[in-house]
Design an enzyme around this catalytic site. Structure first.
Site, mmCIF file in Angstrom:
data_model
loop_
_atom_site.group_PDB
_atom_site.id
_atom_site.type_symbol
_atom_site.label_atom_id
_atom_site.label_comp_id
_atom_site.label_asym_id
_atom_site.label_seq_id
_atom_site.Cartn_x
_atom_site.Cartn_y
_atom_site.Cartn_z
ATOM 1 N N GLY A 10 37.586 6.873 4.748
ATOM 2 C CA GLY A 10 36.875 7.721 3.778
ATOM 3 C C GLY A 10 35.904 6.906 2.956
ATOM 4 N N ASP A 36 34.683 6.667 8.612
ATOM 5 C CA ASP A 36 34.351 7.887 7.866
ATOM 6 C C ASP A 36 33.776 8.889 8.867
ATOM 7 O OD1 ASP A 36 33.722 8.420 4.578
ATOM 8 O OD2 ASP A 36 32.818 9.807 6.011
ATOM 9 N N ILE A 37 33.920 10.176 8.579
ATOM 10 C CA ILE A 37 33.364 11.160 9.515
ATOM 11 C C ILE A 37 31.830 11.221 9.452
ATOM 12 C CG2 ILE A 37 35.316 12.728 9.931
ATOM 13 C CD1 ILE A 37 34.263 14.424 7.612
ATOM 14 N N ARG A 38 31.260 10.701 8.360
ATOM 15 C CA ARG A 38 29.794 10.655 8.271
ATOM 16 C C ARG A 38 29.334 9.205 8.382
ATOM 17 N NH1 ARG A 38 28.983 12.218 2.723
ATOM 18 N NH2 ARG A 38 31.142 11.585 2.541
ATOM 19 N N ASP A 55 37.047 10.299 13.019
ATOM 20 C CA ASP A 55 38.026 11.100 12.311
ATOM 21 C C ASP A 55 39.375 10.382 12.320
ATOM 22 O OD1 ASP A 55 39.680 13.143 11.447
ATOM 23 O OD2 ASP A 55 38.567 14.695 12.538
ATOM 24 N N ILE A 56 40.040 10.372 11.179
ATOM 25 C CA ILE A 56 41.363 9.720 11.139
ATOM 26 C C ILE A 56 42.416 10.529 11.899
ATOM 27 C CG2 ILE A 56 41.025 8.358 9.037
ATOM 28 C CD1 ILE A 56 42.493 10.624 7.513
ATOM 29 N N TYR A 155 46.120 20.303 -2.294
ATOM 30 C CA TYR A 155 45.811 18.879 -2.455
ATOM 31 C C TYR A 155 46.932 18.166 -3.231
ATOM 32 C CZ TYR A 155 43.184 14.908 -4.521
ATOM 33 O OH TYR A 155 42.756 13.675 -4.949
ATOM 34 N N LYS A 159 49.234 15.226 -1.764
ATOM 35 C CA LYS A 159 49.306 13.890 -2.372
ATOM 36 C C LYS A 159 50.755 13.534 -2.716
ATOM 37 C CE LYS A 159 45.067 12.193 -2.530
ATOM 38 N NZ LYS A 159 44.719 10.950 -1.819
#
Ligand code: AKB
Length: 344
Positions: A10, A36-38, A55-56, A155, A159
């Protein structure tokens, strides 16, 4: 020989940016590999050994990473934040939980290849808390790590569960295997308050009203704040967020009495933030919206958290209280940034 590296997931997010820039300035830092995806922001692109777009959740990609590098420490930052997660709860669960399991497993495998523990640094959030109502929030003392852990967002649930997964992979993973041995995952987690960066804008968070208000004023844009003026939550500026991640990573293991630590900078109401912004930008146009659904989320988050365990165990101290955060970091950096931007 595989190259020894630090892995950041990320990395394109605002914490990732700060971390990459900090590692680039540390003489003894390992080379950094990011995923990171981007594609990685060119501003920090030259500062890393390898920037993987992916992608993870992509296991073959993680296997490739596993074969190519000796991973010493993982900063697992990839996550969908609280507001985004409410719009796509199942996708959030996949990224936030399954993604974390994939990385914990990678850490486990890596530690067995190179026979020493892999540090797994994980940012959690005040979203793990779930206060039942505003009256309880207003009368509660600063919350310790173990109080009111009944989150109301996907979220927050993700977490909190990942905090438990980290403890599980550190201490109990494969506990019934015939050959019992330490797993080698050294999970260390900081629970962040709302983070405010002067150089990047967060996306998809519910504490975003604070950075949005400041950045809008600096650009001369009107801002409609989506929480009530009296809404209080804890915040921290990005340099302290980076410092917390690096300090917990450096702390001697034997000094750590827990896996999860609260860290905080300062608590402010939305009204107080608006006041500080107006002091810096006299023409700031800030209004408060009527009731917004996101208010209900912020009302379950504590006004203050107790970070005495972090202070005691690994010497945590934020550098920035609210006045210093605004006068020495946020306002001058943001003003400089938009001056530069407007000349481009
Ligand atoms: C969010 O608002 O989702 C995050 C957080 C408080 O963890 N900034």
């Amino acid at each position: 020989m595989r190259k020894k590296v630090t892995l950041i997931t990320g990395a394109n997010g605002e914490v990732g940016h700060g971390l990459i820039q900090t590692f680039a300035q540390l003489p003894d830092a390992l080379p950094v590999v990011v995923i990171d995806i981007r594609s990685l922001d060119p501003q920090v692109g030259g500062m890393v050994e390898d920037a993987i777009i992916g992608d993870i959740l992509d296991m073959p990609l993680l296997d490739k990473l596993m074969m190519e590098y000796e991973i010493d420490t993982i900063y697992h930052l990839a996550a969908l934040l609280s507001t985004h997660s409410e719009f796509r709860p199942e996708a959030a669960h996949r990224v936030n939980v399954q993604g974390t399991i994939n990385l914990l497993h990678l850490a486990y495998e890596q530690s067995h290849w190179h026979a020493h523990p892999v540090k797994f640094i994980f940012p959690s959030s005040i979203a793990v808390y779930g206060l039942p109502d505003v009256a309880t929030k207003e009368s509660a003392p600063p919350l310790t790590e173990d109080q009111y852990l009944t989150p109301t967002t996907m979220y927050g649930c993700n977490k909190l569960y990942c905090e438990h997964l980290g403890r599980y992979y550190s201490r109990y993973y494969r506990q019934l295997a015939a050959a019992a041995h330490a797993t080698g995952v050294d999970f260390r987690c900081v629970r962040f308050p709302g983070l405010i960066s002067a150089t990047t804008m967060p996306t998809g968070g519910t504490s975003d009203y604070a950075p949005e208000m400041i950045h809008a004023a600096a650009q001369g844009k009107a801002y409609e704040c989506f929480v009530r003026p009296d809404t209080v939550i804890p915040f921290m500026v990005m340099p302290d967020g980076i410092k917390a991640l690096l300090d917990i990573a450096r702390a001697p293991r034997e000094q750590l009495t827990r896996h999860v630590y609260n860290v905080t900078g300062f608590s402010l109401s939305a009204q107080e933030i608006a006041h500080l912004v107006r002091e810096a930008f006299a023409s700031a146009d800030i209004a408060f919206q009527g009731e917004n659904k996101r208010q209900a989320i912020v009302d379950t988050w504590p006004a203050e958290i107790d970070d005495s365990a972090a202070r005691r165990d690994w010497g945590w101290r934020p550098d920035y209280d609210a006045p210093r955060a605004f006068t020495e970091y946020l306002i001058p950096t943001i003003q400089g940034q938009y001056k530069v931007d407007s000349r481009q």
